[in-house]
Design an enzyme around this catalytic site. Structure first.
Site, PDB file in Angstrom:
ATOM      1  CD  GLU A   1      36.841  12.602  23.068  1.00 35.25           C
ATOM      2  OE1 GLU A   1      37.468  12.742  24.138  1.00 35.25           O
ATOM      3  OE2 GLU A   1      37.397  12.473  21.960  1.00 35.25           O
TER       4      GLU A   1
ATOM      5  CG  ASP B   1      33.937  11.256  17.849  1.00 35.16           C
ATOM      6  OD1 ASP B   1      33.870  12.476  17.596  1.00 35.16           O
ATOM      7  OD2 ASP B   1      34.723  10.783  18.688  1.00 35.16           O
TER       8      ASP B   1
END
Length: 369
Positions: A56, A117
């Site tokens: 991330e 993500d």
């Protein structure tokens, strides 16, 4: 720098519109963010978590570097992620989500499970960087990354296309799965659908309003369960919105007004506005069943809800959240600073997302001055 950004924010608060401004300095003080969190070799460091690096963190920094026009830093952040989180080949595998020092003092991958993500943000950013800087090799990486996420991390639960947070640890009895709503920014899904129309990205975007409607309190939960027959429900072990869910409001606020799902998503999150109205601040935790708001969040949360409050035309509360953000510096804390970097850059008009997900940069447009 903060005063300049907040002055620009006041202009946007007056209009709450999608216009691009010509910011006087880099969005969200990119040089300071890079100095505080990025090594010379491109590794992004979370100082609060034993100096680990995450997929991330690498993906967010890649996006920030693109917005700032910092191609040199972009390339080092990308290279470090590829070499250390993807064994040198982003085209072949999802990134390991966690890298750091083990009990023997060796720096290496600590958890090879992926965070979907991060891979989606990186694929999206590579598409946009390839277009902006005319680097076809980055588009090929993005093609491969979105394809292996689509193949390995998007599944169907009943009639619903669902994004698994990672390859391992998210299956539930009876064919259900555990999902994270903050992993699905509408503009990222729109951008991927534009670049890879054969993928599941449009279906995931269309399913987001139903996912967020699962909270009786109209707030974003950190986690949801989805079952083949019954659909989405709150995770019984943690029916709360907090450090993951705060991003849902940020993503919703930054979504273009012409996105067909935006208004439905904003309505599904109305409980956050009610909480801020009642308490005059952003809570650290919101019970997604009853709407009970507890704790005082750090300034990163205040930054994150600013675009959301502006999108809801709640300008008075946005002013209060802005003041809280300005008076509570987040220092060298990776996650709050990342939330600030997104929100401050968007508010200063350094970037926008088009309705089809394209990244729009102030320097490429007719800016307001």
């Amino acid at each position: 720098m903060r005063r300049l950004l907040l002055k620009a924010a006041l202009g946007l608060l007056a209009t709450a519109g999608p216009a691009l401004l010509c910011a006087a300095e880099p969005a969200g003080d990119w040089p300071a963010f890079a100095r505080d969190f990025i090594q010379a070799d491109g590794r992004v460091i979370d100082h609060e978590a034993e100096a680990i690096s995450t997929s991330e963190g690498q993906a967010y920094a890649l996006f920030f570097a693109l917005v700032a026009g910092d191609r040199a830093r972009f390339e080092t952040v990308l290279r470090w992620a590829e070499d250390n989180l993807a064994q040198g080949r982003l085209e072949d595998r999802a990134m390991a989500w966690k890298w750091g020092r083990d009990d023997q003092g060796q720096w290496r991958v600590l958890d090879a499970n992926a965070a979907s993500d991060a891979d989606l943000w990186m694929a999206y950013t590579l598409y946009e960087a390839a277009r902006r800087w005319q680097v076809p090799a980055w588009r090929l990486k993005a093609d491969a990354m979105q394809a292996h996420v689509a193949r390995d991390l998007v599944t169907r639960v009943g009639s619903r296309a669902t994004l698994l947070p990672g390859p391992e640890g998210f299956s539930l009895p009876g064919g259900g799965v555990r999902v994270n709503p903050s992993y699905l920014p509408l503009f990222v899904l729109r951008g991927l659908a534009r670049e890879a129309p054969q993928g599941p990205w449009r279906s995931l975007a269309e399913g987001l309003p139903e996912m967020l409607a699962a909270s009786p309190a109209k707030v974003a939960p950190d986690w949801l369960h989805v079952a083949p027959a019954s659909g989405y429900s709150l995770a019984a072990d943690f029916p709360v919105g907090s450090y993951d869910a705060i991003r849902v409001y940020l993503w919703a606020g930054m979504t273009h007004p012409d996105d067909p799902a935006r208004e439905t998503v904003l309505r599904a999150l109305a409980g956050m506005k009610a909480c801020v109205d009642a308490q005059g601040r952003v809570a650290e935790r919101i019970d997604a069943t009853r709407g009970t708001c507890t704790g005082t969040a750090d300034a990163g949360f205040s930054w994150a809800v600013l675009p959301f409050l502006m999108a809801r035309d709640d300008l008075a509360q946005a002013q209060r959240a802005r003041a809280a953000a300005a008076t509570s510096p987040v220092g060298k804390r990776y996650y709050p600073r990342s939330l600030e970097q997104f929100a401050a850059g968007w508010m200063a008009g350094r970037f926008r997302f088009a309705a089809d997900g394209r990244l729009l940069l102030a320097e490429d447009s007719e800016c307001e001055r």
